[in-house]
Scaffold this motif. Structure first.
Motif, PDB file in Angstrom:
ATOM      1  N   GLY A  75      -0.280   1.159  -2.553  1.00 23.11           N
ATOM      2  CA  GLY A  75       0.109   0.143  -1.562  1.00 23.11           C
ATOM      3  C   GLY A  75       0.676  -1.088  -2.262  1.00 23.11           C
ATOM      4  O   GLY A  75       1.770  -1.569  -1.931  1.00 23.11           O
ATOM      5  N   HIS A  76      -0.046  -1.578  -3.275  1.00 28.05           N
ATOM      6  CA  HIS A  76       0.446  -2.725  -4.052  1.00 28.05           C
ATOM      7  C   HIS A  76       1.776  -2.373  -4.722  1.00 28.05           C
ATOM      8  O   HIS A  76       2.703  -3.183  -4.752  1.00 28.05           O
ATOM      9  N   LEU A  77       1.847  -1.160  -5.290  1.00 34.53           N
ATOM     10  CA  LEU A  77       3.055  -0.783  -6.041  1.00 34.53           C
ATOM     11  C   LEU A  77       4.267  -0.725  -5.123  1.00 34.53           C
ATOM     12  O   LEU A  77       5.384  -1.029  -5.533  1.00 34.53           O
ATOM     13  N   PHE A  91       4.142  -9.210   1.347  1.00 37.70           N
ATOM     14  CA  PHE A  91       2.772  -8.937   1.784  1.00 37.70           C
ATOM     15  C   PHE A  91       2.739  -7.592   2.496  1.00 37.70           C
ATOM     16  O   PHE A  91       3.778  -7.066   2.912  1.00 37.70           O
ATOM     17  N   GLY A  92       1.538  -7.030   2.659  1.00 40.10           N
ATOM     18  CA  GLY A  92       1.395  -5.727   3.307  1.00 40.10           C
ATOM     19  C   GLY A  92       0.954  -5.860   4.760  1.00 40.10           C
ATOM     20  O   GLY A  92       0.109  -6.702   5.084  1.00 40.10           O
ATOM     21  N   GLN A  93       1.502  -5.002   5.603  1.00 43.34           N
ATOM     22  CA  GLN A  93       1.102  -4.945   7.017  1.00 43.34           C
ATOM     23  C   GLN A  93      -0.356  -4.494   7.148  1.00 43.34           C
ATOM     24  O   GLN A  93      -0.991  -4.721   8.173  1.00 43.34           O
ATOM     25  N   LYS A  94      -0.904  -3.886   6.093  1.00 44.38           N
ATOM     26  CA  LYS A  94      -2.321  -3.487   6.090  1.00 44.38           C
ATOM     27  C   LYS A  94      -3.206  -4.641   6.555  1.00 44.38           C
ATOM     28  O   LYS A  94      -4.139  -4.469   7.329  1.00 44.38           O
ATOM     29  N   ASP A  95      -2.899  -5.851   6.045  1.00 42.01           N
ATOM     30  CA  ASP A  95      -3.655  -7.046   6.433  1.00 42.01           C
ATOM     31  C   ASP A  95      -2.804  -7.822   7.437  1.00 42.01           C
ATOM     32  O   ASP A  95      -2.217  -8.858   7.114  1.00 42.01           O
ATOM     33  N   ALA A  96      -2.738  -7.303   8.655  1.00 36.87           N
ATOM     34  CA  ALA A  96      -1.786  -7.803   9.652  1.00 36.87           C
ATOM     35  C   ALA A  96      -2.038  -9.274   9.994  1.00 36.87           C
ATOM     36  O   ALA A  96      -1.097 -10.058  10.129  1.00 36.87           O
ATOM     37  N   ILE A 114       2.341  -0.109   5.809  1.00 33.87           N
ATOM     38  CA  ILE A 114       1.057   0.361   5.249  1.00 33.87           C
ATOM     39  C   ILE A 114       1.281   1.678   4.507  1.00 33.87           C
ATOM     40  O   ILE A 114       1.881   2.601   5.052  1.00 33.87           O
ATOM     41  N   VAL A 115       0.777   1.752   3.273  1.00 33.06           N
ATOM     42  CA  VAL A 115       0.823   3.009   2.518  1.00 33.06           C
ATOM     43  C   VAL A 115      -0.517   3.720   2.730  1.00 33.06           C
ATOM     44  O   VAL A 115      -1.583   3.092   2.638  1.00 33.06           O
ATOM     45  N   ARG A 116      -0.434   5.014   3.043  1.00 32.90           N
ATOM     46  CA  ARG A 116      -1.631   5.787   3.385  1.00 32.90           C
ATOM     47  C   ARG A 116      -1.842   6.972   2.446  1.00 32.90           C
ATOM     48  O   ARG A 116      -0.887   7.472   1.854  1.00 32.90           O
ATOM     49  N   ALA A 161      -5.668   4.391   5.131  1.00 36.79           N
ATOM     50  CA  ALA A 161      -4.888   3.323   4.505  1.00 36.79           C
ATOM     51  C   ALA A 161      -5.458   3.025   3.121  1.00 36.79           C
ATOM     52  O   ALA A 161      -6.679   2.894   2.962  1.00 36.79           O
ATOM     53  N   LEU A 162      -4.591   2.941   2.118  1.00 35.43           N
ATOM     54  CA  LEU A 162      -5.064   2.631   0.775  1.00 35.43           C
ATOM     55  C   LEU A 162      -5.676   1.234   0.763  1.00 35.43           C
ATOM     56  O   LEU A 162      -5.176   0.322   1.411  1.00 35.43           O
ATOM     57  N   SER A 163      -6.765   1.094   0.025  1.00 32.25           N
ATOM     58  CA  SER A 163      -7.434  -0.195  -0.134  1.00 32.25           C
ATOM     59  C   SER A 163      -8.240  -0.155  -1.423  1.00 32.25           C
ATOM     60  O   SER A 163      -8.814   0.883  -1.766  1.00 32.25           O
TER      61      SER A 163
HETATM   62  P1  AMP Z   1      -5.243  -7.228  -1.905  1.00 31.61           P
HETATM   63  O1  AMP Z   1      -5.165  -6.949  -3.371  1.00 31.61           O
HETATM   64  O2  AMP Z   1      -6.147  -6.301  -1.163  1.00 31.61           O
HETATM   65  O3  AMP Z   1      -5.472  -8.681  -1.593  1.00 31.61           O
HETATM   66  O4  AMP Z   1      -3.817  -6.901  -1.315  1.00 31.61           O
HETATM   67  C1  AMP Z   1      -2.652  -7.500  -1.860  1.00 31.61           C
HETATM   68  C2  AMP Z   1      -1.481  -7.189  -0.969  1.00 31.61           C
HETATM   69  O5  AMP Z   1      -1.312  -5.768  -0.877  1.00 31.61           O
HETATM   70  C3  AMP Z   1      -1.661  -7.692   0.467  1.00 31.61           C
HETATM   71  O6  AMP Z   1      -0.438  -8.232   0.939  1.00 31.61           O
HETATM   72  C4  AMP Z   1      -2.057  -6.437   1.199  1.00 31.61           C
HETATM   73  O7  AMP Z   1      -1.714  -6.472   2.575  1.00 31.61           O
HETATM   74  C5  AMP Z   1      -1.239  -5.394   0.474  1.00 31.61           C
HETATM   75  N1  AMP Z   1      -1.808  -4.066   0.678  1.00 31.61           N
HETATM   76  C6  AMP Z   1      -3.099  -3.682   0.520  1.00 31.61           C
HETATM   77  N2  AMP Z   1      -3.262  -2.389   0.862  1.00 31.61           N
HETATM   78  C7  AMP Z   1      -2.043  -1.939   1.267  1.00 31.61           C
HETATM   79  C8  AMP Z   1      -1.554  -0.692   1.763  1.00 31.61           C
HETATM   80  N3  AMP Z   1      -2.350   0.366   1.916  1.00 31.61           N
HETATM   81  N4  AMP Z   1      -0.245  -0.619   2.082  1.00 31.61           N
HETATM   82  C9  AMP Z   1       0.580  -1.688   1.942  1.00 31.61           C
HETATM   83  N5  AMP Z   1       0.179  -2.884   1.477  1.00 31.61           N
HETATM   84  C10 AMP Z   1      -1.110  -3.018   1.147  1.00 31.61           C
END
Ligand code: AMP
Length: 278
Positions: free
Chosen positions: A27-29, A137-142, A166-168, A174-176
């Motif tokens: 997701g980050h990548l 930024f990612g839509q994951k954290d809408a 969001i990458v799944r 959803a990746l986290s």
């Molecule tokens: P974080 O490291 O969790 O704070 O996330 C950093 C950024 O990556 C944020 O903008 C998140 O929304 C985004 N992000 C986290 N998980 C995903 C995902 N599965 N797909 C897309 N973006 C993501």
């Protein structure tokens, strides 16, 4: 970092920043790849920001692996990493914050009352430090994406905010970074979130417009996988982030937070709504 950014700007280069808390996954990548397409210089920030964690949250045990992050970020196309210490970001006596406003107090903000103030404050600082033209930024954290967009507009940052999809995982989860907390059994059951969202999307396409009915259907689907708690299922107007009772065109954002054991997962889906009168 500021000198590096000034130099790049003097050379007429466009800077994109990707703020993260590290432990980088696909997701980050994907955000780094998006930044690469949009800018000459890609800056990835890696900072587990203490001010966005509540006192009982997972700050101390949040996963960290800087060496692995460095390699992944480089391979994905990062030109620079900004990886500060908490003491550098918050020297003794720091006291100025960015209030995220009323939307900072709903959904995630109900359960995590100081979370978004921590997020908007650190992102404002990261913008001032990395001096980007755009930020991904990612839509994951809408809710976070909404609030950052709002902040950039309200405080005239002059930073273009880009929100990437969001990458799944193959099964839809959803990746986290927090997925590593899940036991094997919880990991299997965690697909309940995306399954509930897909079920709602199906019902909306079939004509259902009542948030209450959809919430009941989604709750039943979630319960089939025995979550520890369903914190919320919310039906949101993507333009205002206000909750809605009756779905209307052009779209609804369905957001949910569910706990499996001590791990809290969030997910969301934007569903387009056909205009039946048009
Ligand atoms: P974080 O490291 O969790 O704070 O996330 C950093 C950024 O990556 C944020 O903008 C998140 O929304 C985004 N992000 C986290 N998980 C995903 C995902 N599965 N797909 C897309 N973006 C993501």
């Amino acid at each position: 970092m500021q000198a590096f950014a000034d130099q790049a700007r003097q050379e007429g280069k466009r800077i994109a920043v990707v703020p993260t808390m590290g432990y980088l996954h696909e997701g980050h990548l994907s955000l780094i790849a998006e930044a690469r397409r949009r800018a000459d210089i890609v800056v990835v920030t890696i900072f587990v920001n203490p001010t966005q964690f509540g006192p009982t949250e997972d700050f101390a045990r949040y996963p960290r692996d800087f060496e692995r992050d460095r390699q992944r970020a480089e391979r994905a196309g990062a030109d620079a990493l900004f990886h500060p210490e908490a003491e550098e970001m918050y020297p003794a006596g720091h006291s100025t914050v960015v209030d995220a406003g009323p939307v900072g107090g709903v959904l995630e903000g109900t359960i995590r009352p100081t979370h978004f103030r921590g997020v908007t404050t650190v992102v404002a600082k990261l913008f001032n430090i990395t001096k980007p033209h755009c930020a991904i930024f990612g839509q994951k954290d809408a809710q976070q994406a909404f609030l950052i967009r709002r902040m950039a507009r309200d405080l005239n940052f002059g930073v273009e905010i880009v929100v990437a999809p969001i990458v799944r995982e193959a099964d839809g989860l959803a990746l986290s970074s927090r997925n590593v907390y899940l036991s094997a059994d919880e990991r299997t059951r965690a697909t309940a979130l995306v399954r509930a969202l897909e079920l709602a999307a199906e019902r909306v396409r079939a004509g259902e417009r009542s948030a209450e009915t959809l919430r009941t259907i989604m709750t039943a689907r979630l319960r089939a996988d025995a979550p520890t708690a369903v914190d919320y299922i919310a039906f949101i107007d993507p333009e205002t982030f206000g909750e809605i009772g009756t779905l209307r065109p052009p779209a609804v954002l369905i957001a949910l937070a569910v706990r499996f054991g001590t791990t809290r997962l969030i997910d969301n889906m934007r569903i387009e709504i056909a205009d039946t009168h048009g």
